[in-house]
Motif scaffolding. Structure first.
Motif, mmCIF file in Angstrom:
data_model
loop_
_atom_site.group_PDB
_atom_site.id
_atom_site.type_symbol
_atom_site.label_atom_id
_atom_site.label_comp_id
_atom_site.label_asym_id
_atom_site.label_seq_id
_atom_site.Cartn_x
_atom_site.Cartn_y
_atom_site.Cartn_z
ATOM 1 N N ASN A 1 -10.934 -2.586 -4.219
ATOM 2 C CA ASN A 1 -10.159 -2.273 -3.105
ATOM 3 C C ASN A 1 -9.209 -3.423 -3.174
ATOM 4 N N ALA A 2 -9.514 -4.343 -3.244
ATOM 5 C CA ALA A 2 -8.506 -5.702 -2.832
ATOM 6 C C ALA A 2 -7.213 -5.791 -4.123
ATOM 7 N N LEU A 3 -8.125 -5.361 -5.127
ATOM 8 C CA LEU A 3 -7.136 -5.293 -6.370
ATOM 9 C C LEU A 3 -5.914 -4.323 -6.330
ATOM 10 N N VAL A 4 -6.268 -3.029 -5.660
ATOM 11 C CA VAL A 4 -5.260 -1.929 -5.653
ATOM 12 C C VAL A 4 -4.244 -2.240 -4.500
ATOM 13 N N LEU A 5 -4.716 -3.136 -3.650
ATOM 14 C CA LEU A 5 -3.862 -3.417 -2.509
ATOM 15 C C LEU A 5 -3.011 -4.403 -2.493
ATOM 16 N N THR A 6 -3.281 -5.389 -3.448
ATOM 17 C CA THR A 6 -2.395 -6.554 -3.427
ATOM 18 C C THR A 6 -1.162 -6.506 -4.083
ATOM 19 N N HIS B 1 -17.432 4.039 -14.959
ATOM 20 C CA HIS B 1 -16.516 5.137 -15.640
ATOM 21 C C HIS B 1 -15.786 5.873 -14.482
ATOM 22 N N SER B 2 -16.111 5.903 -13.315
ATOM 23 C CA SER B 2 -15.184 6.998 -12.392
ATOM 24 C C SER B 2 -14.339 6.172 -11.802
ATOM 25 N N ALA B 3 -14.676 5.559 -10.621
ATOM 26 C CA ALA B 3 -13.810 4.834 -9.711
ATOM 27 C C ALA B 3 -13.131 3.273 -9.896
ATOM 28 N N THR B 4 -14.083 2.779 -10.770
ATOM 29 C CA THR B 4 -13.766 1.187 -10.755
ATOM 30 C C THR B 4 -13.599 0.922 -12.035
ATOM 31 N N MET B 5 -13.335 -0.559 -12.319
ATOM 32 C CA MET B 5 -13.325 -1.005 -13.708
ATOM 33 C C MET B 5 -12.362 -0.339 -14.736
ATOM 34 N N VAL B 6 -12.555 0.872 -15.258
ATOM 35 C CA VAL B 6 -11.840 1.416 -16.268
ATOM 36 C C VAL B 6 -10.348 1.934 -15.453
ATOM 37 N N LYS B 7 -10.470 2.302 -14.192
ATOM 38 C CA LYS B 7 -9.502 2.865 -13.317
ATOM 39 C C LYS B 7 -8.516 1.713 -13.224
ATOM 40 N N ALA B 8 -9.050 0.289 -13.154
ATOM 41 C CA ALA B 8 -8.252 -0.757 -12.686
ATOM 42 C C ALA B 8 -7.240 -0.961 -13.875
ATOM 43 N N GLY B 9 -7.700 -0.621 -15.307
ATOM 44 C CA GLY B 9 -6.911 -0.944 -16.343
ATOM 45 C C GLY B 9 -5.581 0.302 -16.281
ATOM 46 N N CYS C 1 0.875 -1.230 -0.052
ATOM 47 C CA CYS C 1 -0.088 0.060 -0.119
ATOM 48 C C CYS C 1 0.905 1.176 -0.174
ATOM 49 N N ASP C 2 1.246 1.775 -1.275
ATOM 50 C CA ASP C 2 1.852 2.992 -1.393
ATOM 51 C C ASP C 2 0.989 4.130 -1.469
ATOM 52 N N ASN C 3 1.301 5.138 -1.618
ATOM 53 C CA ASN C 3 0.460 6.298 -1.843
ATOM 54 C C ASN C 3 -0.450 6.361 -2.997
ATOM 55 N N LEU C 4 -0.164 5.575 -4.180
ATOM 56 C CA LEU C 4 -0.771 5.509 -5.388
ATOM 57 C C LEU C 4 -1.944 4.504 -4.953
ATOM 58 N N SER C 5 -1.771 3.379 -4.191
ATOM 59 C CA SER C 5 -2.702 2.481 -3.866
ATOM 60 C C SER C 5 -3.738 3.464 -2.857
ATOM 61 N N LEU C 6 -3.034 4.240 -1.922
ATOM 62 C CA LEU C 6 -3.860 4.887 -0.889
ATOM 63 C C LEU C 6 -4.872 5.775 -1.606
ATOM 64 N N ILE C 7 -4.445 6.417 -2.740
ATOM 65 C CA ILE C 7 -5.381 7.383 -3.636
ATOM 66 C C ILE C 7 -6.463 6.636 -4.279
ATOM 67 N N MET C 8 -6.033 5.136 -4.749
ATOM 68 C CA MET C 8 -7.205 4.589 -5.400
ATOM 69 C C MET C 8 -8.135 4.124 -4.432
ATOM 70 N N LEU D 1 -0.966 -12.972 -9.029
ATOM 71 C CA LEU D 1 -2.099 -14.039 -9.307
ATOM 72 C C LEU D 1 -3.324 -13.363 -8.663
ATOM 73 N N LEU D 2 -3.317 -12.897 -7.632
ATOM 74 C CA LEU D 2 -4.283 -12.423 -6.746
ATOM 75 C C LEU D 2 -4.730 -11.353 -7.530
ATOM 76 N N PHE D 3 -3.790 -10.318 -8.092
ATOM 77 C CA PHE D 3 -4.220 -9.224 -8.869
ATOM 78 C C PHE D 3 -5.016 -9.901 -10.110
ATOM 79 N N TYR D 4 -4.994 -10.788 -10.793
ATOM 80 C CA TYR D 4 -5.426 -11.368 -11.683
ATOM 81 C C TYR D 4 -7.036 -11.924 -11.328
#
Ligand code: SF4
Lengths: 155, 284, 635
Positions: free
Chosen positions: C177-182, C297-305, C122-129, C186-189
């Motif tokens: 949330n789990a995606l940006v913190l892992t 469109h805003s916080a999830t899905m597309v932002k995962a990419g 969890c760096d600052n990028l993850s925190l922001i996400m 493999l978990l990311f996938y």
């Protein structure tokens, strides 16, 4: 000082809107002739602005009839004051040769207050320029007296 | 010190603008073998409009006009404070957008058509100006104006083609033929005054004032192409403006489609050539 | 502390999602959803308080958890395969079979000694996400409560389908949330695939023909991304023998050796972020109820990419792949903006604008300097907030006027003064300085100045963007009622999310210098890209006076607003100039035979230049070529 500049400016920058109430086009041609390089009215700051909302001077040619008097009145109402009206040609003054026609109301002053009358059939460009200058003198008079402009006469 | 320059710029710009616009009208008249208005005619126009009866066509019109004026003033202030060129341009764009929004507010066909055309004009000149600014960056290594003054060679030598591109943007921004498409200077019948139709009296005076600021800003940007000597700058400005007036007088008003196509194709081609030349290190 | 917050950010919404399905009754569900939202917001704020950490909680490294994830992975792929067969889509079936085969081979034969997952990072990028996902997500969920009632009322449903809807929304937020913190690939996938599945189910929620077709499109396009991600993961493991994301980035650091797997990861990011030529699924996704679109469109899905590419950006810094990503992103920025101009469907304009802005973000990630990555992160923040706001406003408008056509929103101020104001402000935050989006664009252009193609495309795209937004903002505030407007009733659950989002768009923009110096800067080593003194962000190549400009802007705005109050004395209100006799109502005139005639006004949509028919083919072909080039340069 600022007031002086404004007062001076008001007679230095008359912007025209020209409305043809159904003339034979003789007066229109003469009016537009004023804008040609030969007469060059821009010397007096005159611009043909084509939009009543920007104009100070309404130039009307031709006879007013029952149909176009509403248009004439609306154009006049859309002009912010201070504003002056110049009626041009025999038709604009009194109805001219069309006066007796069944649909004619008469001169421009039957509908809106007219400040300057420029006679002629058609009126000469020099006379029209004279009329505008006369109108400007009147404008500064109105300005000095500070009295509000009369409302339109007929509806 | 920068603050003083900025304030000085904001105070003096309208006067300079009045003189430029006055000369413009006199010269145009001379080209048409007329005498033309007095030099201070733009001042008279603005003062007269200011004193007219207040009349608006929509309650938010004044909001848009004041923001337009403020944006123009701030961009001039930033210019004289020798700030970031890209920022100056974006601030100036705020004003342009609010002028359009103000015209959109009123359901008059003339102001609607004018607003849409004004947007197309923005669309046409905006990328060109951004590219010119990037060209300046590639030459000086910074977007700050102060970096240009630190150069010992005029920018024009490195950016001759981009200067022509800038000329296109200049013509559109100054509302000159063939690009006076959105506000038709001479009140052509199909458009009346386009984007300006519904502004009257005091609002129009403020818009004219803001336009003076914009003129000064855009001429200021033009002056950046010759910063090494004051005479070079004056000659460059005078020549450019003279060409603008001549073009204005000899060309007809064209359609917005033609503008978009021709300006983008020529503009982008010229910029690409000049930029490739810069990238390949052809600086001297 | 971190472990507790992690649980409440990921597990809590997932459990709440299950509870939504099971527990009956509308009020229980509303209470449950509301509580979860509040927990999410509170824990994300506390996580910021807690600061950056990396740790491996005990439960994550237990063998049971690993087995659970393995089983869940296959179950997930099996489910996708089932949908592929059910909807008779060969691409989905084949891709999911490929994924099952590759995953099975990987877990059985290749993966050894890996054992426990790599834990959390969890760096600052993850925190922001996390902050964006939790707060914007929760606000959208709150807004959905009254919205879905109306929606189902409108569809005349006899049996409510809200339990499923809210369960999916919450599951989606938890997975993100789990995606940006892992820190484990493999978990990311795994979480990446969950978001794919959730979006598929949410897009198809209404169950009619169009929504089913569009959801299948979303699934097959995103399956390409999933496959690319899995292949990339396997290849990375084959060469580096680790799945620890930070270790992978640390080992690569811009070396040319391993560009193919990184190129595959970028392709995965591009499909998720709906970049050209994968844009079709996001455009189709707008058939779903508006809260879904807002969330996607805003916080999830597309932002995962986008997150995936930004996360791995240091690994391909300075390589040809990086330049290719920049060019692809910039091309999407330009082409989506051009396509948006040809659209008069409001939701479609929003969709194209999302695609376009994500392209800008990816272009920044591709330029890959410190300043450019800063721009990318700032753009992620401001885009999420403004876009959530715009979509929610769009939902309210659509429910009120029954249309998505921009031309039908002419004079909206007369009908819905509050919403019209809010959406206009929202649009302005997208295009004007000193708001954050423009700050980001400024940084992007200044960083792109060294890259010819990217620069040209950003310059053109930025001008196109202004046109489609300004045109829309302009007609909203006009009104047919001479500046008067009817009072508008906006339910509290709709109003507060809107106002909060608008407020945060403004406050976040003002605090951009602090966000940079306090949060983003900490993720970088070396000298800062921008100095922030007195609220001015400056470096050698330029300066942006954020706070001084804001002070001027607020002053001017208040002054101008005072000048244009409704009862401004003295100023005469004049009707529009119609060149003749105007009618009583604005915009009409007295025509032949004294009939009142309306005038028809419409914006320019320039379909001859920017229509979908005209551009789509060229754009898709070019984009495919660019993607191929992107993979090509990796080899
Ligand atoms: S006054 Fe004479 S020239 Fe003028 S419009 Fe009347 S008839 Fe024609």
């Amino acid at each position: 000082m600022l007031k002086k500049i404004v007062e001076h400016s008001q007679i230095k920058s008359p912007w025209l809107v020209h409305y043809d109430c159904g003339s034979c086009n003789g007066c229109d041609i003469e009016t537009l002739a004023c804008l040609t390089p030969l007469y060059d009215v821009e010397r007096f700051g005159v611009l043909n602005i084509g939009n009543p909302k920007h104009a100070d001077v309404l130039i009307v040619t031709g006879t007013v009839n029952k149909r176009n008097k509403k248009v004439l009145k609306q154009i006049y109402d859309q002009m912010p004051s201070p504003k002056i009206v110049i009626a041009i040609g025999a038709c604009g003054l009194s109805g001219g040769i069309f006066r007796e026609a069944y649909n004619v109301v008469g001169g421009v002053d039957k509908v809106i207050p007219v400040d300057v009358y420029v006679p002629g059939c058609p009126a000469k460009p020099e006379a029209i320029i004279d009329g505008v200058v006369e109108g400007l003198a009147k404008l500064s008079e109105i300005q000095k007296a500070g009295k509000p402009k009369k409302e339109a006469i007929a509806s | 010190m920068t603050l003083v320059y900025a304030l000085l710029g904001v105070v003096l710009a309208p006067f300079a603008g009045i003189l430029v616009a006055g000369f413009d009208r006199i010269l145009t008249a001379k080209f048409q073998s007329r005498t033309g208005p007095p030099l201070l005619q733009p001042l008279y126009d603005i003062a007269k409009l200011w004193a007219k009866e207040p009349m608006i066509a929509h309650r938010f019109q004044p909001l848009c006009v004041y923001i337009y004026l403020a944006a123009a003033m701030v961009s001039v202030a930033l210019f004289f404070a020798q700030s970031d060129l890209l920022l100056i341009f974006f601030v100036q764009a705020v004003g342009a957008i609010f002028l359009v929004i103000g015209a959109f507010l009123v359901p008059s066909p003339f102001s609607q058509a004018g607003a849409n055309r004004e947007l197309i004009q923005i669309l046409t000149y905006e990328p060109l100006i951004i590219i010119v600014l990037a060209g300046i960056y590639l030459t000086t290594g910074s977007f700050n104006i102060s970096a240009i003054y630190a150069m010992d060679k005029p920018l024009l030598i490195n950016l001759p083609l981009l200067f022509i591109v800038f000329g296109y943007a200049l013509t559109i921004k100054l509302r000159k033929s063939p690009f006076d498409i959105s506000a038709s200077h001479h009140a052509h019948q199909e458009l009346v005054r386009g984007v300006l139709t519904e502004y009257s009296g005091r609002m129009l005076a403020l818009i004219e004032l803001a336009h003076l600021y914009e003129t000064i800003l855009i001429l200021g940007l033009c002056s950046l192409f010759w910063t090494t000597s004051i005479w070079g700058m004056v000659v460059l400005l005078a020549l450019t403006y003279l060409i603008e007036i001549v073009v204005d007088n000899i060309s007809a008003r064209m359609s917005f489609r033609w503008m978009l196509k021709s300006v983008w194709t020529t503009g982008l081609a010229l910029s690409a050539i000049n930029l490739i030349w810069l990238y390949s290190g052809g600086r001297f | 502390m971190f472990e507790i917050l992690y649980t409440s950010l990921t597990l809590c919404p997932i459990v709440a999602a299950l509870a939504c399905l099971i527990l009956p009754g509308k009020s229980t569900r509303s209470a449950l959803v509301g509580m979860t939202g509040i927990i999410l917001i509170a824990s994300s704020v506390m996580l910021i308080w807690n600061g950056p950490v990396s740790s491996t909680p005990a439960f994550l490294s237990s063998a049971k958890f690993t087995t659970f994830i393995q089983i869940a992975d296959f179950a997930l792929l099996g489910l996708i395969l089932y949908f592929g067969i059910k909807f008779n889509n060969r691409i989905i079936s084949v891709l999911s079979l490929v994924q099952i085969a590759v995953l099975a081979a990987f877990e059985l034969f290749i993966l050894d000694g890996h054992g426990a997952p790599a834990g959390l990072f969890c760096d600052n990028l993850s925190l922001i996400m996390v902050l964006l996902i939790s707060i914007a997500g929760s606000l959208i969920v709150f807004y959905a409560l009254p919205y879905m009632d109306y929606h189902e009322h409108h569809l005349k449903l006899t049996k409510t389908r809200q339990p499923r809807f809210f369960a999916l929304l919450l599951l989606f937020i938890g997975a993100m949330n789990a995606l940006v913190l892992t820190n484990d690939l493999l978990l990311f996938y795994f979480f990446f695939e969950i978001t794919t599945l959730c979006s598929f189910l949410l897009i198809g929620h209404d169950g009619n023909k169009v929504s089913r077709e569009n959801s299948v499109t979303a699934l097959w396009i995103n399956s390409i991304g999933g496959t690319a991600l899995l292949l990339g993961t396997v290849m990375i493991y084959l060469q580096l023998h680790t799945l620890d994301i930070q270790a992978v980035i640390g080992k690569l650091q811009g070396s040319d050796a391993m560009l193919i797997p990184l190129g595959l990861l970028c392709v995965a990011g591009f499909t998720k972020a709906a970049q050209m030529p994968f844009q079709k699924w996001l455009l189709g996704a707008m058939v779903a109820p508006t809260p879904t679109s807002a969330l996607l469109h805003s916080a999830t899905m597309v932002k995962a990419g986008v997150y995936l590419v930004i996360r791995f950006a240091p690994a391909f810094q300075g390589t040809a792949l990086s330049t290719a990503v920049a060019v692809c992103g910039a091309f999407t920025f330009l082409s989506a903006a051009a396509l948006a101009i040809g659209q008069r469907n409001g939701k479609k304009v929003l969709a194209y604008s999302t695609i376009s802005n994500l392209g800008l973000i990816l272009a920044c990630a591709g330029i890959n300097t410190h300043a450019a990555i800063t721009a990318a992160i700032l753009l992620v923040i401001f885009h999420a907030v403004s876009k959530a706001l715009l979509f929610l406003c769009m939902g309210s408008i659509e429910q009120h006027i029954g249309s998505r056509d921009i031309e039908d929103m002419r004079g909206l101020f007369g009908e819905m003064p509050k919403t019209a104001m809010i959406i206009t402000m929202g649009i302005l935050t997208m295009i004007l300085p000193p708001f954050g989006m423009l700050l980001g664009k400024w940084m992007a252009i200044e960083s792109a100045a060294g890259n010819l193609f990217t620069l040209l495309m950003l310059a053109l795209g930025s001008a196109l963007t202004v046109v489609y937004w300004a045109r829309w903002a302009g007609i909203l505030m006009g009104s047919d009622y001479k500046g008067e407007s009817r009072p508008e009733h906006l339910p509290d659950m709709a109003r507060y999310p809107l106002l909060t989002l608008l407020g945060s768009a403004i406050v976040l923009s003002i605090s951009a210098p602090f966000i940079y110096s306090k949060m983003i800067l900490a993720d970088f080593t070396g000298t800062a890209a921008y100095a922030t003194t007195n609220g001015v962000m400056a470096n050698a190549s330029g300066s942006f006076a954020v706070i001084p400009l804001f002070m001027i802007a607020i002053g001017v705005f208040l002054f101008a607003l005072a000048k244009s109050g409704p009862g401004k004395k003295g100023a005469k209100i004049a009707g529009p100039y119609m060149s003749g006799i105007s009618g009583e109502e604005n915009g009409t005139y007295v025509g032949p035979m004294n009939k009142i005639t309306g005038s028809v006004q419409s914006n320019y949509y320039l379909s001859a230049f920017f229509g979908e028919k005209r551009l789509s083919g060229v754009v898709n072909a070019t984009a495919c070529a660019l993607i191929l080039i992107m993979i090509g340069v990796s080899i």
